[in-house]
Structure formats: C-alpha cells, structure tokens
Design a protein around this motif. Structure first.
Motif, PDB file in Angstrom:
ATOM      1  N   SER A 161      -5.462  10.858 -13.415  1.00 45.29           N
ATOM      2  CA  SER A 161      -6.744  11.340 -13.898  1.00 45.29           C
ATOM      3  C   SER A 161      -6.833  11.350 -15.414  1.00 45.29           C
ATOM      4  N   VAL A 162      -6.057  10.533 -16.082  1.00 51.19           N
ATOM      5  CA  VAL A 162      -6.049  10.531 -17.540  1.00 51.19           C
ATOM      6  C   VAL A 162      -7.448  10.277 -18.080  1.00 51.19           C
ATOM      7  N   LEU A 163      -7.876  11.136 -18.987  1.00 56.28           N
ATOM      8  CA  LEU A 163      -9.191  11.059 -19.621  1.00 56.28           C
ATOM      9  C   LEU A 163     -10.323  11.032 -18.592  1.00 56.28           C
ATOM     10  N   GLY A 164     -10.045  11.665 -17.434  1.00 51.92           N
ATOM     11  CA  GLY A 164     -11.078  11.752 -16.411  1.00 51.92           C
ATOM     12  C   GLY A 164     -11.294  10.473 -15.620  1.00 51.92           C
ATOM     13  N   ASN A 165     -10.501   9.470 -15.859  1.00 51.40           N
ATOM     14  CA  ASN A 165     -10.667   8.192 -15.158  1.00 51.40           C
ATOM     15  C   ASN A 165      -9.635   8.089 -14.045  1.00 51.40           C
ATOM     16  N   LYS A 166     -10.082   8.208 -12.813  1.00 51.32           N
ATOM     17  CA  LYS A 166      -9.168   8.213 -11.670  1.00 51.32           C
ATOM     18  C   LYS A 166      -8.748   6.805 -11.254  1.00 51.32           C
ATOM     19  N   CYS A 167      -9.122   5.811 -12.059  1.00 49.75           N
ATOM     20  CA  CYS A 167      -8.755   4.432 -11.752  1.00 49.75           C
ATOM     21  C   CYS A 167      -7.744   3.880 -12.749  1.00 49.75           C
ATOM     22  N   LYS A 168      -7.243   4.711 -13.644  1.00 55.33           N
ATOM     23  CA  LYS A 168      -6.288   4.249 -14.637  1.00 55.33           C
ATOM     24  C   LYS A 168      -5.086   5.175 -14.695  1.00 55.33           C
ATOM     25  N   THR A 169      -3.958   4.621 -15.117  1.00 62.24           N
ATOM     26  CA  THR A 169      -2.758   5.415 -15.331  1.00 62.24           C
ATOM     27  C   THR A 169      -2.309   5.237 -16.769  1.00 62.24           C
ATOM     28  N   GLU A 170      -1.698   6.283 -17.298  1.00 69.45           N
ATOM     29  CA  GLU A 170      -1.270   6.231 -18.696  1.00 69.45           C
ATOM     30  C   GLU A 170      -0.010   5.391 -18.857  1.00 69.45           C
ATOM     31  N   ASP A 171       0.909   5.512 -17.891  1.00 66.17           N
ATOM     32  CA  ASP A 171       2.164   4.758 -17.943  1.00 66.17           C
ATOM     33  C   ASP A 171       2.335   4.008 -16.629  1.00 66.17           C
ATOM     34  N   ALA A 172       1.672   2.859 -16.532  1.00 62.22           N
ATOM     35  CA  ALA A 172       1.676   2.115 -15.272  1.00 62.22           C
ATOM     36  C   ALA A 172       3.069   1.678 -14.874  1.00 62.22           C
ATOM     37  N   VAL A 173       3.900   1.292 -15.860  1.00 65.88           N
ATOM     38  CA  VAL A 173       5.241   0.800 -15.549  1.00 65.88           C
ATOM     39  C   VAL A 173       6.099   1.912 -14.947  1.00 65.88           C
ATOM     40  N   GLY A 174       6.106   3.091 -15.614  1.00 64.72           N
ATOM     41  CA  GLY A 174       6.887   4.219 -15.097  1.00 64.72           C
ATOM     42  C   GLY A 174       6.378   4.677 -13.756  1.00 64.72           C
ATOM     43  N   CYS A 175       5.057   4.719 -13.617  1.00 65.32           N
ATOM     44  CA  CYS A 175       4.446   5.138 -12.357  1.00 65.32           C
ATOM     45  C   CYS A 175       4.804   4.176 -11.238  1.00 65.32           C
ATOM     46  N   ASN A 176       4.721   2.888 -11.505  1.00 65.93           N
ATOM     47  CA  ASN A 176       4.998   1.901 -10.466  1.00 65.93           C
ATOM     48  C   ASN A 176       6.452   1.921 -10.027  1.00 65.93           C
ATOM     49  N   THR A 177       7.346   2.330 -10.927  1.00 66.80           N
ATOM     50  CA  THR A 177       8.741   2.489 -10.529  1.00 66.80           C
ATOM     51  C   THR A 177       8.863   3.588  -9.471  1.00 66.80           C
ATOM     52  N   ILE A 178       8.145   4.696  -9.691  1.00 65.86           N
ATOM     53  CA  ILE A 178       8.139   5.792  -8.718  1.00 65.86           C
ATOM     54  C   ILE A 178       7.523   5.322  -7.401  1.00 65.86           C
ATOM     55  N   ILE A 179       6.398   4.609  -7.496  1.00 62.47           N
ATOM     56  CA  ILE A 179       5.722   4.120  -6.306  1.00 62.47           C
ATOM     57  C   ILE A 179       6.631   3.188  -5.501  1.00 62.47           C
ATOM     58  N   GLN A 180       7.370   2.322  -6.207  1.00 61.23           N
ATOM     59  CA  GLN A 180       8.276   1.386  -5.530  1.00 61.23           C
ATOM     60  C   GLN A 180       9.364   2.141  -4.774  1.00 61.23           C
ATOM     61  N   VAL A 181       9.903   3.191  -5.398  1.00 58.86           N
ATOM     62  CA  VAL A 181      10.941   3.997  -4.759  1.00 58.86           C
ATOM     63  C   VAL A 181      10.387   4.702  -3.531  1.00 58.86           C
ATOM     64  N   LEU A 182       9.190   5.291  -3.656  1.00 59.31           N
ATOM     65  CA  LEU A 182       8.571   5.981  -2.528  1.00 59.31           C
ATOM     66  C   LEU A 182       8.306   5.015  -1.371  1.00 59.31           C
ATOM     67  N   ALA A 183       7.850   3.818  -1.706  1.00 54.85           N
ATOM     68  CA  ALA A 183       7.572   2.828  -0.666  1.00 54.85           C
ATOM     69  C   ALA A 183       8.849   2.415   0.059  1.00 54.85           C
ATOM     70  N   ASP A 184       9.954   2.345  -0.678  1.00 51.06           N
ATOM     71  CA  ASP A 184      11.239   2.031  -0.052  1.00 51.06           C
ATOM     72  C   ASP A 184      11.706   3.170   0.841  1.00 51.06           C
ATOM     73  N   LYS A 185      11.448   4.394   0.370  1.00 49.26           N
ATOM     74  CA  LYS A 185      11.913   5.572   1.100  1.00 49.26           C
ATOM     75  C   LYS A 185      11.082   5.804   2.363  1.00 49.26           C
ATOM     76  N   TYR A 186       9.787   5.525   2.268  1.00 49.72           N
ATOM     77  CA  TYR A 186       8.870   5.750   3.377  1.00 49.72           C
ATOM     78  C   TYR A 186       8.107   4.457   3.685  1.00 49.72           C
ATOM     79  N   PRO A 187       8.620   3.629   4.579  1.00 53.15           N
ATOM     80  CA  PRO A 187       8.008   2.324   4.877  1.00 53.15           C
ATOM     81  C   PRO A 187       6.536   2.415   5.267  1.00 53.15           C
ATOM     82  N   VAL A 188       6.100   3.586   5.793  1.00 51.45           N
ATOM     83  CA  VAL A 188       4.708   3.735   6.185  1.00 51.45           C
ATOM     84  C   VAL A 188       3.775   3.548   4.998  1.00 51.45           C
ATOM     85  N   LEU A 189       4.289   3.741   3.795  1.00 53.64           N
ATOM     86  CA  LEU A 189       3.480   3.598   2.590  1.00 53.64           C
ATOM     87  C   LEU A 189       3.250   2.141   2.193  1.00 53.64           C
ATOM     88  N   LYS A 190       4.061   1.249   2.719  1.00 58.83           N
ATOM     89  CA  LYS A 190       4.014  -0.133   2.232  1.00 58.83           C
ATOM     90  C   LYS A 190       2.639  -0.769   2.388  1.00 58.83           C
TER      91      LYS A 190
END
Length: 309
Positions: free
Chosen positions: A43-72
């Motif tokens: 929700s950075v600057l009120g924009n729910k379609c953008k992230t401030e640190d896409a690279v760091g965020c996507n690393t977390i997302i990749q880990v979560l997707a590996d941990k929970y295949p239902v997310l893939k």
C-alpha cells in the motif's frame, strides 16, 4: 505460516481479491497478511498496485510459493517466476508481460549487463565484480540471505533464492557465474565459488540421497520435471530419443553409449536446473546392487562435467 496455508486453501483462485476477505476474518490471517504487506509495502503511497521493494518482496513470495504449493497458481507464472505482481494482477489489471520484468529491469542499470560471457573466469574475480556493481550486489545480498550460513540452513528457501537470483539476471551474467571455477587451490576463490553456487545449503543433504531418489523427487514436482525434461533433451538427446522415461531401457545403456551434446543449448538447460533438487549432491554408494547401474547413469547425467566444458 500454518494459518496462511489454511487460509489460502479455503479461498477461491481469484488471487487479486485475497486481501479484503483476509483482513476481515478473525482467524489470524490479518496478522500474516500484515507481515507480507509490511515486507512488500503493497500500500505504499496509497497505491495497492505497487511495491516499494519488488526484488525483496518477490524473494519472500518465491519462498512462500515453495513452502505452500497451493499458492503457485496465484503467484507464479508458467516458467516458475513468482511475483507479488502476479498476486495483484487481477485487481490491478497489470499486463502479464510485465510480471517477470521487475527484477530484470533493474539489471539494465548494471554495467555487468553489457558484458559478454567470458569462459574460464575465476569465481573470486566474478564475485568481486558482482560486489562492486550496485545492482548485482543488491541481488546477491538478497540471495545470500536465503542461504545464510549464520542461521540454520533451509534448503528449499535457499533453492528458491538461487532460482530468483539466476533466472532474472542477463543470461551472459548467469553463464559467467554458473561456470566460474578455481584453477588453483585458492581458499578465497573456493569460498567465493561456494557462495555463488549455493553451497552447502542448497546442494548438500544429510544423509546424502541416492541419485535415483533425486530423479524421482524431481519428477514429483511439475516445474522440476519440466526443467529435467529440457536438460535431458538438450544435453542427453540420445538418452531421451532411445529410452525416454523407461528405466528398464535406461539400464541397458552403457557409459560410452550416452554421448553429451555439450553445446550452448545444453549449458542453458543446465543453468535452468539450478535451484532445483537436481543440483543436490547424490551418491550411489548405498544403493542396492540391482539399482547400481541405473543410479550411476543418473549420477553421470546430473553431474558429468563433459557437458559443461
């Protein structure tokens, strides 16, 4: 993250609409979502379609997707790239072509992206070059966090970090890092090589699995199975053409009967297996006698250097 798993298994596949139902239920989902939102700054600057640190965020997302295949299905594209952009795609009407560009666009700012691949580079030189480049160093730091030697190793998290690191950089940069080596018994060089190649966390399992088990584990995962199929067809076309998946047929092959193509397409396919179970060190020492020939064949397919030189 158990609550997160339970929640995602109960919601529809309309991933763009997960946030509102999540924060309105009293099952702990809100606190988990808040963690993801804090890390990704959705929700950075009120924009729910953008992230401030896409690279760091996507690393977390990749880990979560590996941990929970239902997310893939929600956060990953067909080529295995997992992204917060994909998660928000429906509610934000984001073009799918942009999904894999977030990290890749950052590499356009790197001086390394303009260099051609040079063979026989030492890993110490390659590592130093990456650290001195702002973009490469940032992505390397994120990758190393997932494979940190200062905390207990989580192999799946480390493998996810490796995939994100190597698959989003320019091909020539990945090629240089993947095929760097140490020509002398240089301890500093070998340490650099281990860092760049995810050792020991991503490749060393205890106890060491048999190479036959490694193949079977890979075949149980859709994404890994595709990478293995590509690797085998590009590097070991004779094996694929003659036997495909027939283990009885594979057992009839002898070492001299499985030539490797050892070309650029093979190298690219090999690089595609990084961050998968296929890179885990395996052995045939404790395999039953009946499985030895097949195990040794798979060991050669996975770890032979003849394809990489």
């Amino acid at each position: 993250f158990t609550v997160l798993l339970l929640y995602f298994t109960s919601v529809s596949a309309a991933c763009g609409h997960l946030r509102e139902p999540c924060i309105n239920v009293a099952n702990g989902c809100e606190s988990v979502w808040n963690v993801v939102e804090d890390v990704c700054n959705i929700s950075v600057l009120g924009n729910k379609c953008k992230t401030e640190d896409a690279v760091g965020c996507n690393t977390i997302i990749q880990v979560l997707a590996d941990k929970y295949p239902v997310l893939k299905n929600c956060v990953c594209t067909t080529d295995g790239f997992c992204s917060i952009t994909t998660l928000l795609e429906k509610q934000c009407s984001i073009n799918k072509d942009d999904v894999s560009m977030e990290a890749k666009l950052q590499w356009n700012l790197s001086t390394l992206s303009k260099q051609e691949h040079t063979a026989n580079r030492t890993c110490l030189d390659v590592n130093k070059e990456c650290v001195e480049d702002e973009v490469c160093n940032k992505q390397l730091s994120l990758y190393l966090k997932g494979c940190s030697v200062n905390k207990k190793c989580n192999m799946k998290e480390c493998q996810a970090a490796i995939r994100f690191f190597y698959q989003n950089m320019p091909f020539e940069v990945a090629q240089t890092m993947t095929f760097c080596d140490c020509t002398q018994p240089d301890e500093s060089c070998h340490r650099a090589k281990e860092l760049l190649h995810g050792k020991p966390c991503a490749v060393t399992a205890v106890p060491t699995p048999s190479c036959l088990n490694v193949i079977h584990m890979c075949e149980e995962n859709d994404w890994c199975r595709k990478k293995y199929k590509t690797f085998r067809s590009k590097c070991w076309r004779h094996v694929t053409k003659k036997c495909y998946d027939d283990e009885a047929c594979l057992e009839t092959l002898i070492r001299d009967d499985i030539p490797c193509s050892a070309n650029a397409a093979c190298q690219a396919a090999y690089m595609g297996t990084w961050g998968t179970v296929l890179r885990v060190e395996c052995s045939c020492h404790h395999s039953p006698a009946a499985e030895q020939p097949l195990c040794e064949l798979f060991q050669r397919l996975l770890h032979s250097k003849s394809c990489l030189s």
